[in-house]
Design a protein around this motif. Structure first.
Motif, PDB file in Angstrom:
ATOM      1  N   GLU A  56       0.990  -1.359  -0.193  1.00  0.00           N
ATOM      2  CA  GLU A  56      -0.364   0.118   0.124  1.00  0.00           C
ATOM      3  C   GLU A  56       0.948   1.439   0.445  1.00  0.00           C
ATOM      4  O   GLU A  56       1.047   1.941  -0.259  1.00  0.00           O
ATOM      5  CB  GLU A  56      -0.839  -0.056   1.336  1.00  0.00           C
ATOM      6  CG  GLU A  56      -2.131  -1.072   0.599  1.00  0.00           C
ATOM      7  CD  GLU A  56      -2.818  -0.554   2.322  1.00  0.00           C
ATOM      8  OE1 GLU A  56      -2.296  -0.506   3.060  1.00  0.00           O
ATOM      9  OE2 GLU A  56      -3.770  -1.905   2.288  1.00  0.00           O
ATOM     10  N   ASP A  57       1.405   1.447   0.829  1.00  0.00           N
ATOM     11  CA  ASP A  57       2.958   2.733   0.771  1.00  0.00           C
ATOM     12  C   ASP A  57       3.592   2.796  -0.313  1.00  0.00           C
ATOM     13  O   ASP A  57       3.594   3.513  -0.154  1.00  0.00           O
ATOM     14  CB  ASP A  57       3.295   2.328   2.141  1.00  0.00           C
ATOM     15  CG  ASP A  57       2.397   2.589   3.640  1.00  0.00           C
ATOM     16  OD1 ASP A  57       1.328   3.170   3.322  1.00  0.00           O
ATOM     17  OD2 ASP A  57       3.066   2.187   4.652  1.00  0.00           O
ATOM     18  N   ALA A  58       3.727   1.896  -1.094  1.00  0.00           N
ATOM     19  CA  ALA A  58       4.558   1.789  -2.120  1.00  0.00           C
ATOM     20  C   ALA A  58       3.981   2.141  -3.084  1.00  0.00           C
ATOM     21  O   ALA A  58       5.336   1.685  -4.266  1.00  0.00           O
ATOM     22  CB  ALA A  58       5.203  -0.376  -2.381  1.00  0.00           C
ATOM     23  N   GLU A  59       3.001   2.974  -3.888  1.00  0.00           N
ATOM     24  CA  GLU A  59       2.244   2.898  -4.839  1.00  0.00           C
ATOM     25  C   GLU A  59       3.094   4.355  -5.310  1.00  0.00           C
ATOM     26  O   GLU A  59       3.241   5.203  -4.903  1.00  0.00           O
ATOM     27  CB  GLU A  59       0.896   2.998  -4.993  1.00  0.00           C
ATOM     28  CG  GLU A  59       0.008   3.825  -5.631  1.00  0.00           C
ATOM     29  CD  GLU A  59      -1.164   3.810  -6.152  1.00  0.00           C
ATOM     30  OE1 GLU A  59      -1.552   4.532  -6.046  1.00  0.00           O
ATOM     31  OE2 GLU A  59      -1.538   3.049  -5.407  1.00  0.00           O
ATOM     32  N   GLN A  60       3.787   4.601  -6.316  1.00  0.00           N
ATOM     33  CA  GLN A  60       4.435   5.418  -6.659  1.00  0.00           C
ATOM     34  C   GLN A  60       3.442   6.999  -7.555  1.00  0.00           C
ATOM     35  O   GLN A  60       2.364   6.537  -7.830  1.00  0.00           O
ATOM     36  CB  GLN A  60       5.311   5.040  -8.008  1.00  0.00           C
ATOM     37  CG  GLN A  60       6.763   4.198  -7.365  1.00  0.00           C
ATOM     38  CD  GLN A  60       7.627   3.893  -8.552  1.00  0.00           C
ATOM     39  OE1 GLN A  60       6.823   4.271  -9.380  1.00  0.00           O
ATOM     40  NE2 GLN A  60       8.339   2.989  -8.141  1.00  0.00           N
ATOM     41  N   GLY A  61       4.169   8.047  -7.328  1.00  0.00           N
ATOM     42  CA  GLY A  61       3.078   8.960  -7.914  1.00  0.00           C
ATOM     43  C   GLY A  61       3.605   9.632  -9.335  1.00  0.00           C
ATOM     44  O   GLY A  61       4.422   8.653  -9.740  1.00  0.00           O
ATOM     45  N   TRP A  62       3.078  10.158  -9.715  1.00  0.00           N
ATOM     46  CA  TRP A  62       3.218  10.616 -11.225  1.00  0.00           C
ATOM     47  C   TRP A  62       5.149  11.095 -11.402  1.00  0.00           C
ATOM     48  O   TRP A  62       5.523  10.491 -12.093  1.00  0.00           O
ATOM     49  CB  TRP A  62       2.370  11.487 -12.319  1.00  0.00           C
ATOM     50  CG  TRP A  62       2.100  12.079 -13.063  1.00  0.00           C
ATOM     51  CD1 TRP A  62       1.999  11.536 -13.970  1.00  0.00           C
ATOM     52  CD2 TRP A  62       3.434  12.171 -13.785  1.00  0.00           C
ATOM     53  NE1 TRP A  62       2.274  11.644 -15.059  1.00  0.00           N
ATOM     54  CE2 TRP A  62       2.773  13.009 -15.923  1.00  0.00           C
ATOM     55  CE3 TRP A  62       4.364  13.662 -13.209  1.00  0.00           C
ATOM     56  CZ2 TRP A  62       3.852  13.633 -16.169  1.00  0.00           C
ATOM     57  CZ3 TRP A  62       4.945  14.733 -14.411  1.00  0.00           C
ATOM     58  CH2 TRP A  62       4.584  14.122 -15.565  1.00  0.00           C
ATOM     59  N   VAL A  63       4.829  12.057 -10.831  1.00  0.00           N
ATOM     60  CA  VAL A  63       6.245  12.521 -10.762  1.00  0.00           C
ATOM     61  C   VAL A  63       7.697  11.402 -11.109  1.00  0.00           C
ATOM     62  O   VAL A  63       8.645  10.676 -11.175  1.00  0.00           O
ATOM     63  CB  VAL A  63       7.084  12.931  -9.553  1.00  0.00           C
ATOM     64  CG1 VAL A  63       8.751  13.104 -10.023  1.00  0.00           C
ATOM     65  CG2 VAL A  63       6.330  14.006  -9.927  1.00  0.00           C
ATOM     66  N   ALA A  64       7.076  10.399  -9.672  1.00  0.00           N
ATOM     67  CA  ALA A  64       8.806   8.798  -9.153  1.00  0.00           C
ATOM     68  C   ALA A  64       8.231   8.120 -10.509  1.00  0.00           C
ATOM     69  O   ALA A  64       9.236   7.745 -11.044  1.00  0.00           O
ATOM     70  CB  ALA A  64       8.531   8.269  -8.250  1.00  0.00           C
ATOM     71  N   ARG A  65       6.559   7.599 -10.911  1.00  0.00           N
ATOM     72  CA  ARG A  65       7.269   6.521 -12.152  1.00  0.00           C
ATOM     73  C   ARG A  65       7.360   7.376 -13.725  1.00  0.00           C
ATOM     74  O   ARG A  65       8.249   6.716 -15.104  1.00  0.00           O
ATOM     75  CB  ARG A  65       5.293   7.088 -12.694  1.00  0.00           C
ATOM     76  CG  ARG A  65       5.015   5.749 -11.732  1.00  0.00           C
ATOM     77  CD  ARG A  65       2.923   5.542 -11.932  1.00  0.00           C
ATOM     78  NE  ARG A  65       2.489   6.241 -13.186  1.00  0.00           N
ATOM     79  CZ  ARG A  65       1.227   6.915 -12.223  1.00  0.00           C
ATOM     80  NH1 ARG A  65       1.619   6.694 -10.668  1.00  0.00           N
ATOM     81  NH2 ARG A  65       0.971   8.227 -12.649  1.00  0.00           N
TER      82      ARG A  65
END
Length: 157
Positions: A56-65
């Motif tokens: 759950e905490d490991a979901e990346q945001g748009w900037v990280a992707r």
């Protein structure tokens, strides 16, 4: 026994020719054995998006992707800005050199008592109109940085 060889009716004893079993080595208690299935400290289990609590905490945001793309774009913008700045500074230097040449030529013509109507320099040549006549001016600079002008009738289109 049956006469049919396909279906045996009795069990045939197998002679015991194997060596006697060695006593099993003592196994340590479960507390002494290393935990092979437990993850190391500080690591998480579960994949991103598999619904596990660790994911759950490991979901990346748009900037990280899109960080690689963003870095590439930022580098391209910086390179383009540096190129534009360099070109602008170069052109500014050329324009200043041409303006200095025009001013020096105008001073030379006025020192001879002629009326300079227009002058436009580009590098080592100038086009000038003096007393209503068109002239081509060749500019040469000596080792001391002094400019010398050669004036001839207009040659060109």
């Amino acid at each position: 026994m049956s006469t049919d060889s396909t279906t045996p009716t009795g069990a045939t004893p197998v002679p015991d020719t194997a060596a006697p079993e060695a006593p099993a080595a003592e196994q340590p208690d479960a507390a002494e054995q290393p935990a092979a299935e437990q993850p190391a400290a500080g690591t998480t289990t579960g994949a991103i998006g598999d619904g596990s609590p660790a994911g759950e905490d490991a979901e990346q945001g748009w900037v990280a992707r899109h960080s690689a793309t963003l870095i590439t774009l930022m580098v391209a913008v910086i390179v383009a800005a540096a190129a534009i700045t360099g070109l602008t500074l170069y052109r500014h230097g050329v324009d200043e050199a041409n303006a200095d040449t025009e001013a020096a030529f105008a001073e030379m013509v006025s020192g001879q008592g002629a009326a300079l109507e227009t002058v436009e320099c580009d590098g080592g040549t100038c086009a000038a109109v003096i007393n209503g006549a068109a002239y081509t001016v060749l500019v040469q600079e000596d080792d001391n940085g002094e400019q010398h002008f050669g004036v001839t009738d207009f040659v060109g289109d």
